[in-house]
Scaffold this active site. Sequence first.
Site, PDB file in Angstrom:
ATOM      1  N   ASP A  82      40.606  29.001  37.044  1.00 13.17           N
ATOM      2  CA  ASP A  82      41.958  29.100  36.502  1.00 13.17           C
ATOM      3  C   ASP A  82      42.933  29.716  37.496  1.00 13.17           C
ATOM      4  OD1 ASP A  82      40.755  28.240  34.195  1.00 13.17           O
ATOM      5  OD2 ASP A  82      41.514  29.867  32.931  1.00 13.17           O
ATOM      6  N   HIS A 227      38.127  32.358  38.329  1.00 14.55           N
ATOM      7  CA  HIS A 227      39.517  32.283  38.790  1.00 14.55           C
ATOM      8  C   HIS A 227      39.527  32.085  40.296  1.00 14.55           C
ATOM      9  CE1 HIS A 227      39.783  34.538  34.979  1.00 14.55           C
ATOM     10  NE2 HIS A 227      40.973  34.000  34.858  1.00 14.55           N
TER      11      HIS A 227
END
Length: 267
Positions: A82, A227
Amino acid sequence: MMIGDGTRRRALLRGGGLIAAGAAAGAVGFTEYDRMSGRRLPLGPSPAAATVGVGEQRPGEARLDVVWGAAPTRRAIALTFDDGPGPEWTPLVLDTLERLEVPGTFFMVGRDAERHAALVRGRMERHEVGSHTWAHQDLARMGADEAYDNLRRAHDAIVAATGKEPRLLRPPWGHLGGSTLHAAARMRYRLVLWSAQMLESAYPDDPAGHARYVVEQVTPGTILLAHDIGRPERLVGLLGLPQIVGELRDRGYEFRTVSDLLSEAQA
């Protein structure tokens, strides 16, 4: 029970603690009163509502899938990343996945895809892209039209940067307001959350320890949240990717994009 007329319907609403307020049903700001909370509840456009006004409600294909993981039909998982792309870590993730021959699903922020298109252009062949909004905003605080405009802008930026069309949405922080559902349905997206995630802050400067933790969290059908930008501590998880992949492969796991994982589970 069949409701034969408006009088009987209003009586039932009063009995259940909901009383229509305002002008006619089609009026702007039409609300109902919740007797338990003492608040007026919006029936039309609002972040809480998955409807727009009181007219026809058929956004997109008139349905929306929300998934956390896949059915555990085989030993396969999806790695997801992400908040990128960003110049610090996105190249590291892409290089690592390329070397390991592992696909990933990247939920991109549209603004950053536009800013850093050179980082991902030509590098997404084995990977999948999804939307993570235009600027990592909380869609659950927006009305449906504003949320849709946000997703449309992000969508176009991601297509321009990667040459791939996102068909998945991961709302920041997993926040699901009604307006998020409505906007996602208009975009014909599938909403993808996660069933396990990295916990980098618990393993400072210990990529190997963190990798062992992640491996123990994985079960067949896991969608793993990571992430590719963010706080410095998150680098622990990314540096441990080779160990995570190697140990999971030793346990018989295969790696898929989110869409492939879900498709195989439904086959």
